[in-house]
Design a protein around this motif. Structure first.
Motif, PDB file in Angstrom:
ATOM      1  N   CYS A  80     -14.458 -26.251  -1.677  1.00 25.04           N
ATOM      2  CA  CYS A  80     -13.656 -27.414  -2.035  1.00 25.04           C
ATOM      3  C   CYS A  80     -12.462 -26.974  -2.863  1.00 25.04           C
ATOM      4  CB  CYS A  80     -14.480 -28.408  -2.841  1.00 25.04           C
ATOM      5  SG  CYS A  80     -15.873 -29.134  -1.978  1.00 25.04           S
ATOM      6  N   MET A  81     -11.296 -27.112  -2.301  1.00 27.13           N
ATOM      7  CA  MET A  81     -10.077 -26.963  -3.076  1.00 27.13           C
ATOM      8  C   MET A  81      -9.882 -28.280  -3.824  1.00 27.13           C
ATOM      9  SD  MET A  81      -8.795 -23.952  -2.663  1.00 27.13           S
ATOM     10  CE  MET A  81      -7.114 -24.159  -3.274  1.00 27.13           C
ATOM     11  N   PRO A  82      -8.989 -28.357  -4.784  1.00 25.63           N
ATOM     12  CA  PRO A  82      -8.806 -29.615  -5.510  1.00 25.63           C
ATOM     13  C   PRO A  82      -8.437 -30.800  -4.608  1.00 25.63           C
ATOM     14  CG  PRO A  82      -7.775 -27.825  -6.696  1.00 25.63           C
ATOM     15  CD  PRO A  82      -8.197 -27.266  -5.368  1.00 25.63           C
ATOM     16  N   ASP A  83      -7.783 -30.515  -3.469  1.00 25.94           N
ATOM     17  CA  ASP A  83      -7.296 -31.608  -2.626  1.00 25.94           C
ATOM     18  C   ASP A  83      -7.759 -31.550  -1.168  1.00 25.94           C
ATOM     19  OD1 ASP A  83      -5.864 -29.397  -1.834  1.00 25.94           O
ATOM     20  OD2 ASP A  83      -3.903 -30.369  -1.931  1.00 25.94           O
ATOM     21  N   HIS A  84      -8.583 -30.576  -0.806  1.00 31.19           N
ATOM     22  CA  HIS A  84      -9.105 -30.518   0.560  1.00 31.19           C
ATOM     23  C   HIS A  84     -10.341 -29.642   0.629  1.00 31.19           C
ATOM     24  CE1 HIS A  84      -6.623 -26.825   0.657  1.00 31.19           C
ATOM     25  NE2 HIS A  84      -7.363 -26.425   1.686  1.00 31.19           N
ATOM     26  N   VAL A  85     -11.040 -29.729   1.760  1.00 33.56           N
ATOM     27  CA  VAL A  85     -12.310 -29.027   1.932  1.00 33.56           C
ATOM     28  C   VAL A  85     -12.302 -28.265   3.254  1.00 33.56           C
ATOM     29  CG1 VAL A  85     -14.809 -29.348   2.248  1.00 33.56           C
ATOM     30  CG2 VAL A  85     -13.545 -30.813   0.647  1.00 33.56           C
ATOM     31  N   HIS A  86     -12.875 -27.055   3.230  1.00 32.32           N
ATOM     32  CA  HIS A  86     -13.134 -26.277   4.444  1.00 32.32           C
ATOM     33  C   HIS A  86     -14.634 -26.031   4.502  1.00 32.32           C
ATOM     34  CE1 HIS A  86      -9.077 -24.686   5.568  1.00 32.32           C
ATOM     35  NE2 HIS A  86      -8.817 -24.998   4.299  1.00 32.32           N
ATOM     36  N   MET A  87     -15.218 -26.124   5.676  1.00 33.59           N
ATOM     37  CA  MET A  87     -16.616 -25.757   5.843  1.00 33.59           C
ATOM     38  C   MET A  87     -16.847 -25.235   7.248  1.00 33.59           C
ATOM     39  SD  MET A  87     -18.480 -29.517   5.985  1.00 33.59           S
ATOM     40  CE  MET A  87     -18.101 -29.846   4.288  1.00 33.59           C
ATOM     41  N   LEU A  88     -17.815 -24.356   7.383  1.00 33.50           N
ATOM     42  CA  LEU A  88     -18.229 -23.853   8.689  1.00 33.50           C
ATOM     43  C   LEU A  88     -19.670 -24.288   8.884  1.00 33.50           C
ATOM     44  CD1 LEU A  88     -17.679 -22.169  11.253  1.00 33.50           C
ATOM     45  CD2 LEU A  88     -18.619 -20.198  10.014  1.00 33.50           C
ATOM     46  N   VAL A  89     -19.905 -25.031   9.964  1.00 30.06           N
ATOM     47  CA  VAL A  89     -21.246 -25.518  10.279  1.00 30.06           C
ATOM     48  C   VAL A  89     -21.623 -25.126  11.694  1.00 30.06           C
ATOM     49  CG1 VAL A  89     -21.147 -27.485   8.688  1.00 30.06           C
ATOM     50  CG2 VAL A  89     -20.425 -27.790  11.039  1.00 30.06           C
ATOM     51  N   SER A  90     -22.912 -24.986  11.895  1.00 25.42           N
ATOM     52  CA  SER A  90     -23.461 -24.828  13.230  1.00 25.42           C
ATOM     53  C   SER A  90     -24.112 -26.170  13.541  1.00 25.42           C
ATOM     54  CB  SER A  90     -24.499 -23.711  13.243  1.00 25.42           C
ATOM     55  OG  SER A  90     -25.131 -23.655  14.498  1.00 25.42           O
ATOM     56  N   ILE A  91     -23.665 -26.808  14.595  1.00 22.42           N
ATOM     57  CA  ILE A  91     -24.192 -28.138  14.902  1.00 22.42           C
ATOM     58  C   ILE A  91     -24.990 -28.131  16.197  1.00 22.42           C
ATOM     59  CG2 ILE A  91     -22.373 -29.332  13.629  1.00 22.42           C
ATOM     60  CD1 ILE A  91     -21.093 -30.037  16.308  1.00 22.42           C
ATOM     61  N   LYS A  92     -25.921 -29.041  16.246  1.00 19.07           N
ATOM     62  CA  LYS A  92     -26.743 -29.224  17.438  1.00 19.07           C
ATOM     63  C   LYS A  92     -26.071 -30.257  18.337  1.00 19.07           C
ATOM     64  CE  LYS A  92     -30.869 -28.003  14.905  1.00 19.07           C
ATOM     65  NZ  LYS A  92     -32.176 -28.413  14.427  1.00 19.07           N
ATOM     66  N   PRO A  93     -26.327 -30.201  19.640  1.00 17.26           N
ATOM     67  CA  PRO A  93     -25.624 -31.091  20.563  1.00 17.26           C
ATOM     68  C   PRO A  93     -26.013 -32.567  20.452  1.00 17.26           C
ATOM     69  CG  PRO A  93     -27.263 -29.820  21.743  1.00 17.26           C
ATOM     70  CD  PRO A  93     -27.208 -29.273  20.339  1.00 17.26           C
ATOM     71  N   ASP A  94     -27.103 -32.871  19.755  1.00 18.44           N
ATOM     72  CA  ASP A  94     -27.493 -34.276  19.626  1.00 18.44           C
ATOM     73  C   ASP A  94     -26.852 -34.953  18.423  1.00 18.44           C
ATOM     74  OD1 ASP A  94     -28.969 -32.809  17.801  1.00 18.44           O
ATOM     75  OD2 ASP A  94     -30.801 -33.975  18.076  1.00 18.44           O
TER      76      ASP A  94
END
Length: 153
Positions: free
Chosen positions: A51-65
Motif C-alpha cells: 500500500c502506497m499512501p494513495d494506491h495499492v498493488h497486489m499479486l494474487v492467484s485466483i481460481k476460475p470460480d
C-alpha cells in the motif's frame, strides 16, 4: 470444480479517491494484513501486497470460480470499513472506481513480487500516473484518458 486446473496470476492496482495520501506508514502493514485476510477468506492466494499512501498493488492467484471484479470490490469495501473503524481515516475516505488488472505467467511471479514489494523505491523515480500508463501500454490495453484514475501530480 472437479477436473478444473488453473494457474491464473493477476496484479491488481487501485487508487484512493482523489489520490489523497490516506494510507500512512504507521498503519500500512496492518492494512496489508487485513487485505491478505480478505483474500484468504475468499480462498484465493496472495503473493504480495504493498500500500502506497494513495494506491495499492497486489499479486494474487485466483481460481476460475471467483470473479475478479467481485474480489476487488470485496477488498475495497471491507478495507474501507476497516480503515474507518480503526480510526485510520476520516469519513471522507473512499477508493476510486475501477482498477487495473494485469496477468502474468508463473515464471514471472518472482519479478512481480519484487516489483510490488519495492514500490516505495520505485516511486522515487516514477509517478503513479507514469507507472499506470506504462502498464496499460505494455499489456496492450486500450484506454481513454477520460476513464483513467484521477491523477493529481
Amino acid at each position: 470444480m472437479a477436473n478444473t486446473y488453473t494457474q491464473i496470476y493477476i496484479q491488481i492496482v487501485f487508487a484512493v479517491k482523489g489520490r489523497k495520501c490516506f494510507i500512512k506508514e504507521e498503519f500500512r502493514e496492518e492494512v496489508q494484513k487485513y487485505m491478505a485476510g480478505i483474500i484468504g477468506n475468499k480462498k484465493q492466494k496472495l503473493f504480495a501486497v504493498y500500500c502506497m499512501p494513495d494506491h495499492v498493488h497486489m499479486l494474487v492467484s485466483i481460481k476460475p470460480d471467483v470473479s475478479l471484479s467481485t474480489l476487488v470490490k470485496d477488498i475495497k469495501v471491507n478495507t474501507t470499513i476497516y480503515l474507518k473503524q480503526q480510526g485510520f481515516v476520516n469519513g471522507g475516505f473512499s477508493w476510486q472506481e475501477g482498477f487495473g488488472a494485469f496477468s502474468y505467467s508463473k515464471s514471472q511471479t518472482p519479478q512481480v513480487v519484487s516489483y510490488i514489494l519495492n514500490q516505495k523505491e520505485h516511486h522515487k523515480r516514477k509517478t503513479f500516473r507514469e507507472e499506470y500508463i506504462e502498464f496499460l501500454e505494455k499489456f496492450g490495453v486500450e484506454y481513454s484518458d477520460k476513464y483513467l484514475f484521477e491523477f493529481y501530480e
